[in-house]
Structures are given as structure tokens and as C-alpha cells.
Design a protein around this motif. Structure first.
Motif, PDB file in Angstrom:
ATOM      1  N   SER A 101       0.882  -1.430  -0.040  1.00 27.78           N
ATOM      2  CA  SER A 101      -0.086  -0.102  -0.029  1.00 27.78           C
ATOM      3  C   SER A 101       0.923   1.391   0.012  1.00 27.78           C
ATOM      4  O   SER A 101       0.565   2.249  -0.603  1.00 27.78           O
ATOM      5  CB  SER A 101      -0.964   0.066   1.474  1.00 27.78           C
ATOM      6  OG  SER A 101      -0.218  -0.064   2.224  1.00 27.78           O
ATOM      7  N   SER A 102       2.109   1.357   0.706  1.00 27.61           N
ATOM      8  CA  SER A 102       2.951   2.193   0.692  1.00 27.61           C
ATOM      9  C   SER A 102       3.503   2.524  -0.729  1.00 27.61           C
ATOM     10  O   SER A 102       3.741   3.708  -1.078  1.00 27.61           O
ATOM     11  CB  SER A 102       3.757   2.330   1.996  1.00 27.61           C
ATOM     12  OG  SER A 102       4.875   1.496   1.583  1.00 27.61           O
ATOM     13  N   ALA A 103       3.820   1.628  -1.293  1.00 26.03           N
ATOM     14  CA  ALA A 103       4.210   1.633  -2.672  1.00 26.03           C
ATOM     15  C   ALA A 103       3.178   2.439  -3.440  1.00 26.03           C
ATOM     16  O   ALA A 103       3.635   3.377  -4.438  1.00 26.03           O
ATOM     17  CB  ALA A 103       4.541   0.390  -3.348  1.00 26.03           C
ATOM     18  N   GLU A 104       1.944   1.994  -3.533  1.00 20.74           N
ATOM     19  CA  GLU A 104       0.992   2.547  -4.192  1.00 20.74           C
ATOM     20  C   GLU A 104       0.593   4.125  -3.838  1.00 20.74           C
ATOM     21  O   GLU A 104       0.469   4.857  -4.634  1.00 20.74           O
ATOM     22  CB  GLU A 104      -0.407   2.062  -4.243  1.00 20.74           C
ATOM     23  CG  GLU A 104      -0.389   0.522  -4.831  1.00 20.74           C
ATOM     24  CD  GLU A 104      -1.577  -0.195  -4.721  1.00 20.74           C
ATOM     25  OE1 GLU A 104      -2.689   0.241  -3.796  1.00 20.74           O
ATOM     26  OE2 GLU A 104      -1.783  -0.915  -5.425  1.00 20.74           O
ATOM     27  N   ASP A 105       0.946   4.378  -2.422  1.00 19.18           N
ATOM     28  CA  ASP A 105       0.974   5.921  -2.184  1.00 19.18           C
ATOM     29  C   ASP A 105       1.961   6.670  -2.823  1.00 19.18           C
ATOM     30  O   ASP A 105       1.685   7.938  -3.085  1.00 19.18           O
ATOM     31  CB  ASP A 105       0.991   5.863  -0.647  1.00 19.18           C
ATOM     32  CG  ASP A 105      -0.253   5.339   0.181  1.00 19.18           C
ATOM     33  OD1 ASP A 105      -1.341   5.363  -0.524  1.00 19.18           O
ATOM     34  OD2 ASP A 105      -0.423   5.050   1.222  1.00 19.18           O
ATOM     35  N   VAL A 106       3.328   6.237  -2.787  1.00 20.82           N
ATOM     36  CA  VAL A 106       4.332   6.662  -3.574  1.00 20.82           C
ATOM     37  C   VAL A 106       4.073   7.139  -4.972  1.00 20.82           C
ATOM     38  O   VAL A 106       4.334   8.118  -5.355  1.00 20.82           O
ATOM     39  CB  VAL A 106       5.544   6.020  -3.179  1.00 20.82           C
ATOM     40  CG1 VAL A 106       6.654   6.507  -4.056  1.00 20.82           C
ATOM     41  CG2 VAL A 106       5.957   5.764  -1.756  1.00 20.82           C
ATOM     42  N   VAL A 107       3.532   6.126  -5.601  1.00 23.15           N
ATOM     43  CA  VAL A 107       3.173   6.206  -6.837  1.00 23.15           C
ATOM     44  C   VAL A 107       2.120   7.196  -7.262  1.00 23.15           C
ATOM     45  O   VAL A 107       2.208   8.221  -8.213  1.00 23.15           O
ATOM     46  CB  VAL A 107       2.602   4.768  -7.757  1.00 23.15           C
ATOM     47  CG1 VAL A 107       1.975   5.092  -9.122  1.00 23.15           C
ATOM     48  CG2 VAL A 107       3.804   3.800  -7.654  1.00 23.15           C
ATOM     49  N   ALA A 108       1.161   7.581  -6.188  1.00 22.35           N
ATOM     50  CA  ALA A 108       0.104   8.413  -6.231  1.00 22.35           C
ATOM     51  C   ALA A 108       0.796   9.918  -6.291  1.00 22.35           C
ATOM     52  O   ALA A 108       0.576  10.833  -6.915  1.00 22.35           O
ATOM     53  CB  ALA A 108      -0.965   8.102  -5.401  1.00 22.35           C
ATOM     54  N   ASP A 109       1.739   9.904  -5.143  1.00 23.53           N
ATOM     55  CA  ASP A 109       2.557  11.269  -4.922  1.00 23.53           C
ATOM     56  C   ASP A 109       3.083  11.408  -6.019  1.00 23.53           C
ATOM     57  O   ASP A 109       3.170  12.687  -6.598  1.00 23.53           O
ATOM     58  CB  ASP A 109       3.358  10.989  -3.697  1.00 23.53           C
ATOM     59  CG  ASP A 109       2.587  10.886  -2.505  1.00 23.53           C
ATOM     60  OD1 ASP A 109       1.401  11.208  -2.294  1.00 23.53           O
ATOM     61  OD2 ASP A 109       3.106  10.393  -1.446  1.00 23.53           O
ATOM     62  N   ALA A 110       3.854  10.574  -6.672  1.00 31.08           N
ATOM     63  CA  ALA A 110       4.734  11.094  -7.834  1.00 31.08           C
ATOM     64  C   ALA A 110       3.797  11.406  -9.109  1.00 31.08           C
ATOM     65  O   ALA A 110       4.470  12.357  -9.971  1.00 31.08           O
ATOM     66  CB  ALA A 110       5.658   9.647  -8.154  1.00 31.08           C
ATOM     67  N   PHE A 111       2.763  10.723  -9.538  1.00 29.94           N
ATOM     68  CA  PHE A 111       1.959  11.224 -10.535  1.00 29.94           C
ATOM     69  C   PHE A 111       1.362  12.580 -10.141  1.00 29.94           C
ATOM     70  O   PHE A 111       0.915  13.483 -11.087  1.00 29.94           O
ATOM     71  CB  PHE A 111       0.866  10.068 -10.799  1.00 29.94           C
ATOM     72  CG  PHE A 111       1.280   9.139 -11.898  1.00 29.94           C
ATOM     73  CD1 PHE A 111       1.496   9.568 -13.191  1.00 29.94           C
ATOM     74  CD2 PHE A 111       1.675   7.915 -11.336  1.00 29.94           C
ATOM     75  CE1 PHE A 111       2.226   8.614 -13.820  1.00 29.94           C
ATOM     76  CE2 PHE A 111       2.152   6.833 -12.318  1.00 29.94           C
ATOM     77  CZ  PHE A 111       2.367   7.154 -13.670  1.00 29.94           C
ATOM     78  N   LEU A 112       1.016  12.671  -9.070  1.00 30.86           N
ATOM     79  CA  LEU A 112       0.458  14.126  -8.469  1.00 30.86           C
ATOM     80  C   LEU A 112       1.650  15.148  -8.833  1.00 30.86           C
ATOM     81  O   LEU A 112       1.306  16.350  -9.582  1.00 30.86           O
ATOM     82  CB  LEU A 112      -0.097  14.137  -7.026  1.00 30.86           C
ATOM     83  CG  LEU A 112      -0.552  15.522  -6.626  1.00 30.86           C
ATOM     84  CD1 LEU A 112      -1.812  15.852  -7.672  1.00 30.86           C
ATOM     85  CD2 LEU A 112      -0.849  15.562  -5.191  1.00 30.86           C
ATOM     86  N   ALA A 113       2.794  14.969  -8.464  1.00 30.49           N
ATOM     87  CA  ALA A 113       4.004  16.171  -8.896  1.00 30.49           C
ATOM     88  C   ALA A 113       4.151  15.947 -10.216  1.00 30.49           C
ATOM     89  O   ALA A 113       4.334  17.092 -10.830  1.00 30.49           O
ATOM     90  CB  ALA A 113       5.261  15.413  -8.101  1.00 30.49           C
ATOM     91  N   ALA A 114       3.921  14.937 -10.981  1.00 28.55           N
ATOM     92  CA  ALA A 114       4.196  14.956 -12.567  1.00 28.55           C
ATOM     93  C   ALA A 114       3.102  15.720 -12.914  1.00 28.55           C
ATOM     94  O   ALA A 114       3.205  16.709 -14.073  1.00 28.55           O
ATOM     95  CB  ALA A 114       4.176  13.788 -12.982  1.00 28.55           C
ATOM     96  N   TRP A 115       1.807  15.724 -12.663  1.00 28.13           N
ATOM     97  CA  TRP A 115       0.639  16.569 -13.412  1.00 28.13           C
ATOM     98  C   TRP A 115       0.918  18.001 -12.778  1.00 28.13           C
ATOM     99  O   TRP A 115       0.950  18.698 -13.855  1.00 28.13           O
ATOM    100  CB  TRP A 115      -0.672  15.860 -12.773  1.00 28.13           C
ATOM    101  CG  TRP A 115      -1.873  16.600 -13.045  1.00 28.13           C
ATOM    102  CD1 TRP A 115      -2.647  17.208 -12.142  1.00 28.13           C
ATOM    103  CD2 TRP A 115      -2.109  17.166 -14.301  1.00 28.13           C
ATOM    104  NE1 TRP A 115      -3.499  18.055 -13.071  1.00 28.13           N
ATOM    105  CE2 TRP A 115      -3.299  17.889 -14.502  1.00 28.13           C
ATOM    106  CE3 TRP A 115      -1.714  17.035 -15.755  1.00 28.13           C
ATOM    107  CZ2 TRP A 115      -4.090  18.407 -15.371  1.00 28.13           C
ATOM    108  CZ3 TRP A 115      -2.274  17.511 -16.905  1.00 28.13           C
ATOM    109  CH2 TRP A 115      -3.555  18.241 -16.655  1.00 28.13           C
ATOM    110  N   ARG A 116       1.464  18.326 -11.678  1.00 26.42           N
ATOM    111  CA  ARG A 116       1.625  19.829 -11.418  1.00 26.42           C
ATOM    112  C   ARG A 116       2.735  20.323 -12.022  1.00 26.42           C
ATOM    113  O   ARG A 116       2.617  21.563 -12.465  1.00 26.42           O
ATOM    114  CB  ARG A 116       1.838  19.878  -9.750  1.00 26.42           C
ATOM    115  CG  ARG A 116       0.517  19.500  -9.003  1.00 26.42           C
ATOM    116  CD  ARG A 116       0.889  19.811  -7.522  1.00 26.42           C
ATOM    117  NE  ARG A 116      -0.324  19.855  -7.076  1.00 26.42           N
ATOM    118  CZ  ARG A 116      -0.665  19.479  -5.327  1.00 26.42           C
ATOM    119  NH1 ARG A 116       0.402  19.091  -5.034  1.00 26.42           N
ATOM    120  NH2 ARG A 116      -1.746  19.508  -5.096  1.00 26.42           N
TER     121      ARG A 116
END
Lengths: 202, 297
Positions: free
Chosen positions: A41-56
Motif C-alpha cells: 500500500s505504501s508503494a501505491e501511495d508513493v506512485v500516487a504522490d509521484a503522479f500528482l507531482a508529475a501532473w503539477r
């Protein structure tokens, strides 16, 4: 009232959706290799954070999809480092490998393949320094070119190629030590021999 | 059999069989979660406004400038001084420096080195800051009226400065161009690093200078320019360097020049300058590595 219209095909949102569809699974695997085995689950959280930064910061993204993939890997790597160390970004990330290769479906086609398959490669891998594991993983597991891997690590393609050469040499050194299953000593720096000059990597 | 003989593809194939995250299709639950993350990202995340877009986000990697680009940018700053210095020293002829150019360099005298060092002191300070005092001349050559000087601080990943001064016979030394950088790992004994490039692009008055690090077994380097010149570089003190009248870079809409290694990362949408020359590298055992292509960065 007209129905909502999808964004234009070349809009940032559409391009981001295409990027996400193409690379999400690869980014998840990238993070998963660098996370504890039980930390799904923490890996999925990291991926979500990464894509949020990527989108911004999507305006900063490279234009080519293969370079975008490496760019998102770099963001995910920084997210992992931030999660683990708070502020430092200089540390390398260790990369997990399985304990034993599942060779049931693998074909060994050359004497080299048979030789490597017969060695305790996983033990040798664990004796590498995290920085060496990381350099090798970008080429072997993430299948990046030198330029793309350099983008992930924040170095130059030439610098990456040199580090890759040293990491390969370190791995071979551990394999040939004959005691690869022993606990890893402190990471050692291996100087490349002359024969590897101008070695073409990718 | 020595393990060092295991070829890279075999080693890589064996490693891939140990992959802790092999490719596998997402199950239904994971697919739903992935879709949810995407929609939440698009809903929560906002594209940056113009002001925020100028800020650096520490999470987002940016392509690191290679030695080539660092040197090129430093050289671009120096190009202002180039035009002034060239007009003063060389009499204003647009290609005056080219008239004295020679494809094979001559050694620079001790007096040349000392004069060039003085002329290049400003560049050394701007590149190396407080470390300028640690810079030592490693390579010096003369081609006609110009003296090229390469310095470094002797570190394992050295700070380097390349500088060209106009030193006509009987005249004083004037700074012509300079560039520098640091953090480049020294090459293996029979290898060279990509060169830092200074390029003056004034039409009809082009000039290019390259300077890179060379391993101890490198005996000679010949630069093959896009316009057909064969320029013998000076190899000395762990450096190689040369200058010639003409362009070292070409604007390309291709991701990489032909034969280069690797792919394109960063903004690859054309218009990027890429090196247009190749190198022939001769080792002290007689081996010649021909048409070595500098990386495009």
C-alpha cells in the motif's frame, strides 16, 4: 444544455492520461522493487504522490514518451527518498531481487547463461552497494537508455555509463569471489580497467 | 572460466530472472485503484500558474547539463569579451585568427603559459571561485597567434578551466575565450571524456575550442570536423584540447547525432545543438579508436 465535451485530443490532460496509461504499471514496479516486500500500500501511495507531482509540473515534462517514462521514474525516486529521509536526496535506493531465480520457464541458450544460472547471483547482488544496485537496475529492470537513466539519477549520460561499467564489474567481482553468500562487507569502490574504455553500453 | 568474461547480455538476462517486480497484468482491484488515483490527481492537482511554473520543484528531475553544455554556456558568457579582444588584438580582420591557425599545434613556451595564465585569471576565478588558486596548468599549446591553456585542480573529479589567449609575437596577451566546469569523473586509462565546447558563432568568424580529459594510455587525439578538417589535438597532463576556425556544434532536429549512444531525455523537440565532430583516439599500444562520437548530452 450540451453534454460535457472531452478535452481536446492534444490537451495537457489528454496527454497526461495517455502517459498515465502507458507508464503507471512500470512506475508501480519501479517503486515496488525499491520498497519493502510487504509495503504494497505504501508503494501505491508513493506512485500516487509521484503522479500528482508529475501532473503539477507537466509543463516541465520531456516531450517524448520514453523520456517521460524516465522523468516519472525520477520523480518517484525522489518521493521515495523524501519519504525515507525527510530532506536528503543524495542517498541511493537499494533494489530488491528475488531469492532464487524461477528458471522453470527460462531457456539457457549459451554457456554464459548456464554459467550465470549456476551462480548465486542473488547473493552477489546483495553484496553490491545500493548505488550500484540502482545503476544496474535502471538498465536491467527498467530497460532505460543511458540518457534516460541519467535523467532519473540526476547525472550525465557519460557519468551514468561509467557508473554502470563499475557496477557490472563489482557484480562480476562478487560472483568470482566464490563466497558471494557471505554477508556483504562495506561497499567498495572498483576502478574500471583499461579495457573498458569507451565501452558502449546502450 | 573467469567471471569477467560473462557478456553483459547474459548477465542481464540472468538478473531479469531475479526481478522482484516482474511484468504482470493488474488485477481488477488494482486497476480500479489506479483509475481512482488518476482521477483524483487530475481533480486535486492544478497545473501551475505562470509564477509557480518558474519555481524549481525538488521532486521533479531536470536534465543535468553535461560537461559539453556547461562549458558551452560558460563560453557564451565569455563570447562578449571574445569579440572585443579579437578586434583589439588581431587587428579587426574578421578571420584574422584563422590566418595563423595550424592543424598541428606547437608546444607553448613557459613564457606563453605564464602570460596565458595571467590573461585567464578572471575566467579561473569565475569558474573555480575560491578554488582558483588550486588550478595548475596541465596542457598548453600554440597555434599561430593563439595559446590554449587547460588547467585543473588535481582532484579525482576535477574542476577544469580551458582558456584561449591571443599572444602574437612581440605583443601582449589578451583573453580570447574561456570556459570550465567540474564534477566530471576521470576517464579510464584508455578513454576520454566528452569535451567541453566553446563555440563562437559569428558568421564568417566562427571559432571552436574543445577540452576534455584523457586517460594515461591515450597518446593522440585527432578531431574530424564536419567541414573536413583533421585537427591534431594536444594531449598532455590528462587533458586533450584543440581549436579550429569553424563550428563544433550543429543545430539538429534529431534527438541524437548519428551513431551516438543512448536516447533523448529532456526537451528533445529539435533545435538543440549537438556536436558535429568526431574523434580518432590513438592509444600507446597503437590501437586507434576511430570516429568516436561525442554524446549529445
Amino acid at each position: 444544455m450540451s453534454p460535457p465535451q472531452p478535452p481536446p485530443a492534444d490537451s495537457a490532460e489528454q496527454r497526461f492520461r495517455a502517459l498515465y496509461a502507458d507508464v503507471h504499471a512500470d512506475v508501480l514496479r519501479f517503486v515496488w522493487r525499491r520498497s519493502a516486500a510487504e509495503a504494497v500500500s505504501s508503494a501505491e501511495d508513493v506512485v500516487a504522490d509521484a503522479f500528482l507531482a508529475a501532473w503539477r509540473r507537466f509543463d516541465d515534462a520531456p516531450r517524448r514518451l520514453d523520456a517521460q517514462r524516465a522523468w516519472v521514474f525520477g520523480i518517484a525516486r525522489n518521493c521515495l527518498l523524501t519519504t525515507r529521509r525527510g530532506s536528503g536526496r543524495r542517498e541511493a535506493l537499494a533494489v530488491r531481487v528475488n531469492d532464487a531465480a524461477d528458471d522453470s520457464g527460462a531457456l539457457t541458450t549459451t554457456p554464459h547463461d548456464e554459467l550465470v544460472a549456476g551462480l548465486d547471483l542473488a547473493a552477489a547482488w546483495r553484496r553490491l552497494a545500493p548505488a550500484e544496485q540502482e545503476v544496474l537496475a535502471l538498465t536491467v529492470f527498467e530497460d532505460l537508455t543511458s540518457a534516460q537513466a541519467a535523467l532519473v539519477l540526476g547525472t550525465t549520460p557519460t557519468g551514468y555509463r561509467l557508473r554502470l561499467m563499475r557496477a557490472r564489474r563489482a557484480l562480476r567481482g562478487h560472483l568470482s569471489d566464490g563466497d558471494a553468500a557471505e554477508p556483504a562487507p562495506a561497499p567498495r569502490r572498483v576502478s574500471p580497467p583499461a579495457t573498458d574504455a569507451l565501452e558502449a553500453t546502450r | 572460466m573467469s567471471q569477467s568474461r560473462i557478456p553483459d547480455p547474459s548477465l542481464d538476462a540472468a538478473l531479469r530472472r531475479l526481478d522482484a517486480a516482474p511484468r504482470a497484468p493488474l488485477d481488477d482491484v488494482a486497476r480500479v485503484r489506479a483509475t481512482s488515483v488518476l482521477e483524483r490527481t487530475l481533480a486535486v492537482g492544478q497545473l501551475p500558474d505562470a509564477r509557480a511554473a518558474g519555481r524549481r520543484d525538488p521532486l521533479v528531475p531536470r536534465p543535468r547539463r553535461t560537461g559539453v553544455r556547461v562549458a558551452l554556456l560558460a563560453g557564451a558568457a565569455a563570447a562578449v569579451a571574445v569579440a572585443i579582444g579579437a578586434a583589439q588584438v588581431l587587428g579587426g580582420g574578421a578571420t584574422a585568427y584563422a590566418d595563423s591557425w595550424e592543424p598541428v599545434p606547437a608546444p607553448a613556451s613557459a613564457a606563453d603559459v605564464a602570460a596565458a595564465e595571467r590573461a585567464c585569471a578572471g575566467t579561473a576565478r569565475s569558474v573555480a571561485g575560491d578554488g582558483a588558486s588550486r588550478l595548475q596548468p596541465r596542457l598548453a599549446e600554440r597555434r599561430g597567434d593563439l595559446v590554449l591553456l587547460a588547467m585543473d585542480d588535481g582532484a579525482p573529479e576535477p574542476a577544469t578551466v580551458m582558456c584561449v589567449a591571443a599572444l602574437p609575437p612581440g605583443g601582449g596577451a589578451d583573453f580570447l575565450s574561456g570556459s570550465g566546469g567540474g564534477g566530471v569523473v576521470r576517464p579510464p586509462a584508455d578513454g576520454v571524456t566528452d569535451a567541453g565546447i566553446f563555440e563562437r558563432t559569428t558568421p564568417g568568424d566562427e571559432l571552436s575550442v574543445i577540452d576534455g580529459l584523457a586517460g594515461e594510455h591515450v597518446e593522440a587525439v585527432t578531431v574530424r570536423t564536419a567541414d573536413g578538417r583533421a585537427v591534431e589535438a594536444t594531449v598532455e597532463g590528462g587533458h586533450y584540447a584543440a581549436w579550429w576556425p569553424g563550428r563544433a556544434m550543429v543545430e539538429s532536429d534529431q534527438p541524437l547525432p548519428s551513431g551516438a549512444q543512448g536516447g533523448c531525455a529532456g526537451d528533445c523537440d529539435g533545435g538543440q545543438p549537438v556536436p558535429s565532430y568526431t574523434l580518432d583516439v590513438t592509444l600507446d599500444d597503437g590501437t586507434v579508436l576511430r570516429h568516436v562520437v561525442p554524446s549529445a548530452g
